[in-house]
Scaffold this motif. Structure first.
Motif, PDB file in Angstrom:
ATOM      1  N   GLU A 179       0.915  -1.303  -0.122  1.00 25.69           N
ATOM      2  CA  GLU A 179      -0.120  -0.082  -0.044  1.00 25.69           C
ATOM      3  C   GLU A 179       0.932   1.091   0.094  1.00 25.69           C
ATOM      4  O   GLU A 179       2.011   1.119   0.557  1.00 25.69           O
ATOM      5  CB  GLU A 179      -0.986   0.134   1.249  1.00 25.69           C
ATOM      6  CG  GLU A 179      -2.024  -1.026   1.120  1.00 25.69           C
ATOM      7  CD  GLU A 179      -2.803  -1.083   2.626  1.00 25.69           C
ATOM      8  OE1 GLU A 179      -3.895  -1.251   2.404  1.00 25.69           O
ATOM      9  OE2 GLU A 179      -2.100  -0.718   3.720  1.00 25.69           O
ATOM     10  N   TYR A 180       0.456   2.324  -0.752  1.00 24.72           N
ATOM     11  CA  TYR A 180       1.134   3.629  -0.746  1.00 24.72           C
ATOM     12  C   TYR A 180       0.408   4.687  -0.764  1.00 24.72           C
ATOM     13  O   TYR A 180      -0.742   4.591  -1.386  1.00 24.72           O
ATOM     14  CB  TYR A 180       2.217   3.485  -1.933  1.00 24.72           C
ATOM     15  CG  TYR A 180       1.642   3.591  -3.315  1.00 24.72           C
ATOM     16  CD1 TYR A 180       1.519   4.629  -3.922  1.00 24.72           C
ATOM     17  CD2 TYR A 180       1.365   2.205  -3.907  1.00 24.72           C
ATOM     18  CE1 TYR A 180       0.967   4.613  -5.326  1.00 24.72           C
ATOM     19  CE2 TYR A 180       0.686   2.244  -5.311  1.00 24.72           C
ATOM     20  CZ  TYR A 180       0.540   3.265  -6.013  1.00 24.72           C
ATOM     21  OH  TYR A 180      -0.107   3.233  -7.193  1.00 24.72           O
ATOM     22  N   SER A 181       0.743   5.677  -0.403  1.00 14.90           N
ATOM     23  CA  SER A 181       0.068   7.222  -0.150  1.00 14.90           C
ATOM     24  C   SER A 181      -0.234   7.681  -1.807  1.00 14.90           C
ATOM     25  O   SER A 181       0.763   7.413  -2.487  1.00 14.90           O
ATOM     26  CB  SER A 181       0.534   7.869   0.771  1.00 14.90           C
ATOM     27  OG  SER A 181       1.815   8.327   0.501  1.00 14.90           O
ATOM     28  N   GLY A 214       4.722  10.858   2.973  1.00 14.88           N
ATOM     29  CA  GLY A 214       4.030   9.712   2.320  1.00 14.88           C
ATOM     30  C   GLY A 214       4.321   8.520   3.017  1.00 14.88           C
ATOM     31  O   GLY A 214       5.065   8.616   3.863  1.00 14.88           O
ATOM     32  N   PHE A 215       3.936   7.358   2.625  1.00 10.76           N
ATOM     33  CA  PHE A 215       4.013   6.047   3.318  1.00 10.76           C
ATOM     34  C   PHE A 215       3.950   4.953   2.328  1.00 10.76           C
ATOM     35  O   PHE A 215       3.300   5.099   1.095  1.00 10.76           O
ATOM     36  CB  PHE A 215       3.027   5.639   4.401  1.00 10.76           C
ATOM     37  CG  PHE A 215       1.627   5.443   4.033  1.00 10.76           C
ATOM     38  CD1 PHE A 215       1.682   4.005   3.593  1.00 10.76           C
ATOM     39  CD2 PHE A 215       0.629   6.200   3.710  1.00 10.76           C
ATOM     40  CE1 PHE A 215       0.244   3.382   3.166  1.00 10.76           C
ATOM     41  CE2 PHE A 215      -0.571   5.848   3.162  1.00 10.76           C
ATOM     42  CZ  PHE A 215      -0.903   4.421   2.921  1.00 10.76           C
ATOM     43  N   VAL A 216       4.816   3.877   2.624  1.00 11.18           N
ATOM     44  CA  VAL A 216       4.663   2.516   1.857  1.00 11.18           C
ATOM     45  C   VAL A 216       4.769   1.624   2.788  1.00 11.18           C
ATOM     46  O   VAL A 216       5.305   1.489   3.757  1.00 11.18           O
ATOM     47  CB  VAL A 216       5.838   2.471   0.962  1.00 11.18           C
ATOM     48  CG1 VAL A 216       5.984   1.083   0.191  1.00 11.18           C
ATOM     49  CG2 VAL A 216       5.954   3.671  -0.001  1.00 11.18           C
ATOM     50  N   HIS A 217       3.610   0.805   2.879  1.00 12.67           N
ATOM     51  CA  HIS A 217       3.391  -0.374   3.677  1.00 12.67           C
ATOM     52  C   HIS A 217       3.118  -1.831   2.978  1.00 12.67           C
ATOM     53  O   HIS A 217       2.597  -1.764   2.011  1.00 12.67           O
ATOM     54  CB  HIS A 217       2.211  -0.299   4.602  1.00 12.67           C
ATOM     55  CG  HIS A 217       1.922  -1.371   5.525  1.00 12.67           C
ATOM     56  ND1 HIS A 217       2.498  -1.689   6.643  1.00 12.67           N
ATOM     57  CD2 HIS A 217       1.003  -2.337   5.357  1.00 12.67           C
ATOM     58  CE1 HIS A 217       1.969  -2.512   7.270  1.00 12.67           C
ATOM     59  NE2 HIS A 217       1.137  -3.036   6.453  1.00 12.67           N
ATOM     60  N   LEU A 218       4.138  -2.604   3.439  1.00 13.02           N
ATOM     61  CA  LEU A 218       3.935  -4.007   3.023  1.00 13.02           C
ATOM     62  C   LEU A 218       3.618  -4.912   3.879  1.00 13.02           C
ATOM     63  O   LEU A 218       3.957  -5.050   5.112  1.00 13.02           O
ATOM     64  CB  LEU A 218       5.764  -4.469   2.521  1.00 13.02           C
ATOM     65  CG  LEU A 218       5.594  -5.888   2.040  1.00 13.02           C
ATOM     66  CD1 LEU A 218       4.860  -6.126   0.729  1.00 13.02           C
ATOM     67  CD2 LEU A 218       7.287  -6.202   1.869  1.00 13.02           C
ATOM     68  N   GLU A 219       2.503  -5.648   3.342  1.00 14.39           N
ATOM     69  CA  GLU A 219       1.920  -6.494   4.332  1.00 14.39           C
ATOM     70  C   GLU A 219       2.122  -8.002   3.503  1.00 14.39           C
ATOM     71  O   GLU A 219       2.004  -8.116   2.471  1.00 14.39           O
ATOM     72  CB  GLU A 219       0.627  -6.368   4.332  1.00 14.39           C
ATOM     73  CG  GLU A 219      -0.245  -7.335   5.192  1.00 14.39           C
ATOM     74  CD  GLU A 219      -1.791  -7.413   5.082  1.00 14.39           C
ATOM     75  OE1 GLU A 219      -2.549  -8.209   5.837  1.00 14.39           O
ATOM     76  OE2 GLU A 219      -2.276  -6.137   4.577  1.00 14.39           O
ATOM     77  N   ASP A 223       1.615  14.737  11.472  1.00 12.05           N
ATOM     78  CA  ASP A 223       0.791  16.008  11.629  1.00 12.05           C
ATOM     79  C   ASP A 223      -0.209  16.480  10.373  1.00 12.05           C
ATOM     80  O   ASP A 223      -0.785  17.409  10.351  1.00 12.05           O
ATOM     81  CB  ASP A 223       1.863  17.126  12.187  1.00 12.05           C
ATOM     82  CG  ASP A 223       2.786  17.385  11.044  1.00 12.05           C
ATOM     83  OD1 ASP A 223       2.630  16.793   9.956  1.00 12.05           O
ATOM     84  OD2 ASP A 223       3.563  18.331  11.155  1.00 12.05           O
ATOM     85  N   GLY A 224      -0.362  15.602   9.457  1.00 11.63           N
ATOM     86  CA  GLY A 224      -1.148  16.139   8.353  1.00 11.63           C
ATOM     87  C   GLY A 224      -0.445  16.559   7.379  1.00 11.63           C
ATOM     88  O   GLY A 224      -1.223  17.104   6.274  1.00 11.63           O
ATOM     89  N   ASN A 225       0.940  16.782   7.488  1.00 12.67           N
ATOM     90  CA  ASN A 225       1.545  17.347   6.308  1.00 12.67           C
ATOM     91  C   ASN A 225       1.267  16.634   4.807  1.00 12.67           C
ATOM     92  O   ASN A 225       1.656  15.418   4.856  1.00 12.67           O
ATOM     93  CB  ASN A 225       3.138  17.438   6.706  1.00 12.67           C
ATOM     94  CG  ASN A 225       3.821  18.179   5.386  1.00 12.67           C
ATOM     95  OD1 ASN A 225       3.637  18.204   4.260  1.00 12.67           O
ATOM     96  ND2 ASN A 225       5.146  18.769   5.813  1.00 12.67           N
ATOM     97  N   GLU A 260      -6.016   6.511  -1.495  1.00 13.95           N
ATOM     98  CA  GLU A 260      -6.262   8.031  -1.856  1.00 13.95           C
ATOM     99  C   GLU A 260      -6.519   8.924  -0.649  1.00 13.95           C
ATOM    100  O   GLU A 260      -6.272   9.937  -0.671  1.00 13.95           O
ATOM    101  CB  GLU A 260      -7.595   7.914  -2.681  1.00 13.95           C
ATOM    102  CG  GLU A 260      -7.350   7.219  -3.964  1.00 13.95           C
ATOM    103  CD  GLU A 260      -6.387   8.114  -5.001  1.00 13.95           C
ATOM    104  OE1 GLU A 260      -6.381   9.275  -5.155  1.00 13.95           O
ATOM    105  OE2 GLU A 260      -6.029   7.453  -5.846  1.00 13.95           O
ATOM    106  N   HIS A 261      -6.804   8.272   0.282  1.00 14.14           N
ATOM    107  CA  HIS A 261      -7.279   8.875   1.454  1.00 14.14           C
ATOM    108  C   HIS A 261      -6.355   8.634   2.613  1.00 14.14           C
ATOM    109  O   HIS A 261      -6.282   7.192   3.094  1.00 14.14           O
ATOM    110  CB  HIS A 261      -8.886   8.730   2.142  1.00 14.14           C
ATOM    111  CG  HIS A 261      -9.744   9.082   1.074  1.00 14.14           C
ATOM    112  ND1 HIS A 261     -10.031  10.086   0.711  1.00 14.14           N
ATOM    113  CD2 HIS A 261     -10.491   8.251   0.173  1.00 14.14           C
ATOM    114  CE1 HIS A 261     -10.917  10.415  -0.286  1.00 14.14           C
ATOM    115  NE2 HIS A 261     -10.932   9.081  -0.690  1.00 14.14           N
TER     116      HIS A 261
END
Length: 124
Positions: free
Chosen positions: A3-5, A57-62, A51-53, A45-46
């Protein structure tokens, strides 16, 4: 599953190369048969990070695994997968706020799937 922002560009992430790298890493552990691996990426998408900047971004591997592997084997595989993920993302990590995360979980004892991929892989 990756998953990625949505504020991260798929081309910048080089998603095809990243997914291939993760599959290659999983296979190289010797714990996961190629025909049993499914890799996919989902754009979120959401999202709201720290702090909401909006530049963060994020990248999460499950990573889900079947039963039968020891804790030590899973830990070693997890270390290898996280290393592959972070190495791939290092250029992006160096230039912006980025949260990289990983989790591994074991699939339920009772699950079902059907495929003929081993047959097709044997033909290659």
């Amino acid at each position: 599953m990756l998953e990625y922002s949505a504020n991260l560009d798929p081309e910048t992430l080089a998603l095809d190369a990243l997914l291939a790298r993760l599959v290659d890493t999983a296979v190289a552990t010797g714990l996961f048969p190629l025909a049993g691996i499914r890799a996919r990426a989902h754009r979120c998408e959401h999202f709201y990070i720290a702090d909401g900047n909006p530049d963060y971004g994020f990248v999460h591997l499950e990573f889900k695994v079947g039963s039968g592997r020891s804790s030590a084997e899973k830990a070693a595989a997890g270390d290898a997968l996280l290393a592959a993920l972070t190495t791939h993302l290092q250029p992006l990590f160096d230039r912006q706020g980025l949260a990289i995360s990983f989790e591994m979980s074991e699939l339920p004892e009772i699950k079902a799937n059907k495929n003929n991929l081993r047959e097709y892989l044997a033909r290659a």
